[in-house]
Scaffold this active site. Structure first.
Site, mmCIF file in Angstrom:
data_model
loop_
_atom_site.group_PDB
_atom_site.id
_atom_site.type_symbol
_atom_site.label_atom_id
_atom_site.label_comp_id
_atom_site.label_asym_id
_atom_site.label_seq_id
_atom_site.Cartn_x
_atom_site.Cartn_y
_atom_site.Cartn_z
ATOM 1 N N LYS A 110 0.887 -1.169 0.000
ATOM 2 C CA LYS A 110 0.000 0.000 0.000
ATOM 3 C C LYS A 110 0.916 1.207 0.000
ATOM 4 C CE LYS A 110 -4.103 1.935 2.133
ATOM 5 N NZ LYS A 110 -3.737 3.293 2.472
ATOM 6 N N ARG A 131 -8.550 11.449 -7.090
ATOM 7 C CA ARG A 131 -9.609 10.610 -6.556
ATOM 8 C C ARG A 131 -10.813 11.440 -6.125
ATOM 9 N NH1 ARG A 131 -11.215 8.745 -1.680
ATOM 10 N NH2 ARG A 131 -12.176 6.690 -1.720
ATOM 11 N N CYS A 401 33.061 24.644 23.294
ATOM 12 C CA CYS A 401 34.292 25.333 23.707
ATOM 13 C C CYS A 401 34.035 26.762 24.153
ATOM 14 C CB CYS A 401 35.315 25.308 22.577
ATOM 15 S SG CYS A 401 34.853 26.366 21.199
ATOM 16 N N CYS A 419 38.396 23.299 18.853
ATOM 17 C CA CYS A 419 37.181 22.946 19.601
ATOM 18 C C CYS A 419 37.061 21.419 19.647
ATOM 19 C CB CYS A 419 35.973 23.557 18.907
ATOM 20 S SG CYS A 419 34.406 22.982 19.568
HETATM 21 S S1 IVH Z 1 -6.828 -0.654 -3.859
HETATM 22 C C1 IVH Z 1 -11.072 -1.168 -4.619
HETATM 23 N N1 IVH Z 1 -4.231 -0.908 -3.689
HETATM 24 O O1 IVH Z 1 -5.112 3.521 -0.561
HETATM 25 C C2 IVH Z 1 -9.712 -1.014 -4.093
HETATM 26 N N2 IVH Z 1 -5.183 1.127 -2.930
HETATM 27 O O2 IVH Z 1 -7.198 3.369 1.462
HETATM 28 C C3 IVH Z 1 -9.304 0.387 -3.914
HETATM 29 N N3 IVH Z 1 -3.548 2.760 -2.139
HETATM 30 O O3 IVH Z 1 -7.517 5.350 -2.306
HETATM 31 C C4 IVH Z 1 -7.920 0.667 -3.565
HETATM 32 N N4 IVH Z 1 -1.760 1.544 -2.519
HETATM 33 O O4 IVH Z 1 -5.075 5.704 -2.957
HETATM 34 C C5 IVH Z 1 -5.281 -0.104 -3.462
HETATM 35 N N5 IVH Z 1 -1.948 -1.277 -3.665
HETATM 36 C C6 IVH Z 1 -2.978 -0.476 -3.425
HETATM 37 C C7 IVH Z 1 -2.834 0.816 -2.888
HETATM 38 C C8 IVH Z 1 -3.970 1.589 -2.655
HETATM 39 C C9 IVH Z 1 -2.215 2.697 -2.092
HETATM 40 C C10 IVH Z 1 -4.367 3.896 -1.687
HETATM 41 C C11 IVH Z 1 -5.361 4.364 -2.709
HETATM 42 C C12 IVH Z 1 -6.708 4.243 -2.057
HETATM 43 C C13 IVH Z 1 -6.370 4.151 -0.612
HETATM 44 C C14 IVH Z 1 -7.404 3.330 0.109
#
Ligand code: IVH
Length: 650
Positions: A110, A131, A401, A419
């Site tokens: 993530k 988004r 110093c 120093c």
């Molecule tokens: S999947 C339907 N995968 O996390 C699934 N999100 O908390 C939707 N994000 O808005 C998201 N890495 O901006 C997904 N490997 C990843 C991600 C990811 C970062 C962020 C993304 C999303 C947020 C959700």
């Protein structure tokens, strides 16, 4: 939580969310937000009639700000439910298995950045949309087109929405802030804010300069035939998108836990910041069956990593004096566990930064720890001040110093060459990895050697013997002999290490290598013109070398005699040829690897550079030459095919 507390909590969450999403300037940590959010959720579960319309639980996602055109996503961008530990994972898996037993899980990082939706039609990137609230975002196509990891065209003609996260790599983030520090601009709190802020610039050239990176994580509207998510994602990577640094398809909880542990372990070594691992059901048909709650997919979950941002209190501000005499303020904070490490100090960069952030003693602050860099204070929680906080007075005397400090505005400097802090730190630097790499000369030992009177300069190190060392506290035969052996091992080291170890201002590892390669032992006799003629060395660096050599000629000679470094082999003067003394740039696919051709040109006395500029003499190109070729033509640089180059040499 009672009804009144619930109301207050909702207000607080909304204020925090506004600072986070709209102002790109968070005033609390994700962790603190999540905690209160979950309290609100459990209150609402028990008191559904009290639920406020503006509760963040009723909202789909981020807020939208003014400034850009609004644009609807073709399909909604969802967010994810969070889990924080094995227990949470077990519960989520139980729930999910109830919906479908025959499933596997695609796990990937993530990323901690800003989400982005890319719309491709007829193989062309037509829209880039933030988004926003999940349904409607902001149209930022111009900015998106500056991101080099986003292909402008793809070999897929059907309409497709490709979703991912825009991030700034950690080293790039440090560079941007370093530059902002030099220009006296406010620093970005963390890579995520820097990415989000850079993405939503009204001036695309600012976005372009920030080296943003796009990492795809999913697909919206599409007609892809693959039945498994990981196959779909592989297809996306093949279209020219970046792959995650780590991913896996897992069959059960043990496999999920194991890849999670791996990612937590590896996270510091990744270029980008991660805040968790996303677990997604791999079978698309099962995803469709499981569908969504009002807010999140039932087929995916975010398994969060331990937080790297924490709230703590500034207990004190102390001063560190470096080997160059520069005085850096450091905050001593209430000890706080961040991702397994107890943090007690945070860098404050310089005195202007203290003023700009208005950091006061006893302030509550957010600190960030990521990777190997020193934790930093990213935010003062001014709204939590009680009136007991104290403004920090800029020092006038060296804390070590006591000599008068030179106030250069942003920097304060101790000018006393003797120093203790300056001497001790130059010795530590002398022995450090990119210098002579002498084991056993850490902070404590060097201080001990200094106060004992045995070592007042680096030269003295080599006059240590068993007898002297054994008089020191904590030194037994073995430890003393190890140190002497390590010192002995420093003899015969590469010459660039020797130059680097001298600690000449502005001359780091790269410049030391350049000096060693170009001049060998005679670098002490090089003239300013000769030094400036070296690649990557400017006037300020050259002046610094000359001044250092002038003042320290005797010490350099003495150290050289003691250390007997190896002189790099002298480059033989190349015979006359059309490339001697010229600068060339290579591009495209050639009959041999570009590295081989580069070496050949260098042996002919040419300089091979990575980018085309007015100073380039030749652009030598192979098949599929791209933008470098165009730029060379534009600048009127002579272009040669590989064959033409070889003909010139024949
Ligand atoms: S999947 C339907 N995968 O996390 C699934 N999100 O908390 C939707 N994000 O808005 C998201 N890495 O901006 C997904 N490997 C990843 C991600 C990811 C970062 C962020 C993304 C999303 C947020 C959700």
């Amino acid at each position: 939580m009672n009804k009144n507390e619930y109301k207050k909590a909702v207000e607080k969450l909304n204020l925090w969310a506004k600072h986070y999403y709209v102002l790109d300037d968070p005033i609390t940590t994700d962790e603190v937000y999540d905690e209160l959010y979950h309290e609100v959720v459990s209150y609402e579960e028990q008191n559904s009639k009290d639920i406020l319309n503006d509760s963040p639980t009723q909202r789909v996602g981020d807020m939208i700000s003014d400034g850009f055109t609004k644009e609807k996503h073709l399909s909604r961008m969802w967010s994810l439910e969070d889990i924080f530990d094995s227990d949470g994972l077990m519960k989520w898996l139980e729930k999910t298995y109830k919906l479908d037993k025959n499933i596997s899980f695609y796990c990937e990082p993530k990323y901690d950045g800003a989400s982005l939706d890319l719309l491709y039609e007829n193989g062309e990137l037509v829209k880039g949309i933030t988004r926003g609230d999940g349904n409607i975002g902001e149209l930022i196509t111009q900015n998106v087109k500056t991101i080099k990891s986003i292909p402008l065209t793809i070999e897929h003609k059907d309409t497709i929405e490709i979703r991912g996260e825009v991030v700034i790599f950690k080293d790039e983030f440090e560079k941007i802030n370093e530059l902002r520090l030099q220009n006296n601009e406010a620093l970005f709190a963390n890579p995520r804010n820097a990415a989000a802020g850079s993405l939503r610039q009204l001036d695309s050239s600012i976005t372009a300069a920030r080296n943003l990176v796009f990492l795809p994580y999913g697909i919206g509207i599409n007609s892809l035939p693959q039945k498994l998510l990981h196959d779909k994602m592989n297809y996306i990577y093949e279209l020219g998108f970046r792959q995650p640094p780590e991913r896996a398809v897992c069959k059960n909880i043990d496999e999920i836990e194991s890849i999670y542990k791996q990612m937590v372990h590896d996270r510091d070594s990744y270029s980008m910041m991660l805040d968790g691992m996303v677990i997604k059901v791999d079978e698309i048909s099962s995803q469709i069956d499981m569908a969504y709650t009002v807010k999140v997919p039932r087929w995916a979950v975010a398994y969060k990593f331990p937080a790297v941002e924490k709230i703590t209190t500034v207990k004190n501000i102390v001063l560190q004096v470096g080997r160059t005499g520069a005085v850096t303020p450091v905050a001593i904070v209430e000890p706080t566990d961040i991702d397994g490490v107890v943090v007690e100090r945070a860098t404050l960069h310089n005195f202007d930064e203290i003023d700009r952030k208005d950091i006061r003693l006893r302030d509550k602050v957010i600190i960030l720890r990521s990777g190997d860099v020193i934790p930093k204070i990213i935010k003062v929680l001014t709204h939590e001040r009680t009136g007991k906080e104290k403004v920090y007075e800029r020092p006038t005397k060296c804390p070590v110093c006591e000599s008068e400090l030179l106030d250069e505005g942003v920097l304060l400097k101790c000018q006393n060459l003797e120093c203790e802090a300056r001497v001790v730190n130059s010795i530590i630097y002398f022995a450090s990895k990119p210098c002579l790499n002498i084991d056993g000369l850490g902070n404590k030992i060097v201080e001990q050697l200094f106060t004992s009177g045995f070592v007042k300069s680096v030269v003295d190190l080599f006059e240590l013997d068993l007898e002297k060392l054994l008089t020191l506290d904590g030194f037994k035969e073995k430890k003393a002999q190890n140190l002497l052996d390590a010192l002995d091992n420093a003899r015969g080291s590469e010459y660039w290490r020797f130059i680097n170890a001298l600690g000449i201002e502005h001359i780091g590892e790269v410049a030391s290598k350049t000096l060693a390669d170009n001049f060998g032992f005679s670098f002490i006799n090089a003239t300013k013109e000769e030094i400036i003629a070296c690649d990557g060395i400017g006037e300020e660096m050259a002046d610094s070398v000359l001044e250092f050599v002038r003042v320290n000629a005797l010490t350099i000679a003495k150290l050289q005699e003691i250390l007997q470094p190896q002189e790099p082999p002298k480059k033989e003067e190349a015979k006359e040829n059309p490339f001697k003394g010229k600068t060339a740039v290579l591009t495209g696919t050639m009959s041999q690897s570009r590295g081989v051709i580069k070496e050949m040109l260098e042996s002919l006395g040419a300089k091979v550079s990575g980018s085309v500029s007015k100073k380039t003499d030749f652009l030598i190109y192979g098949e599929d030459a791209g933008s470098k070729y165009d730029k060379a033509v534009k600048l009127g640089v002579q272009t040669l095919t590989e064959n033409e180059m070889r003909e010139l040499l024949a």
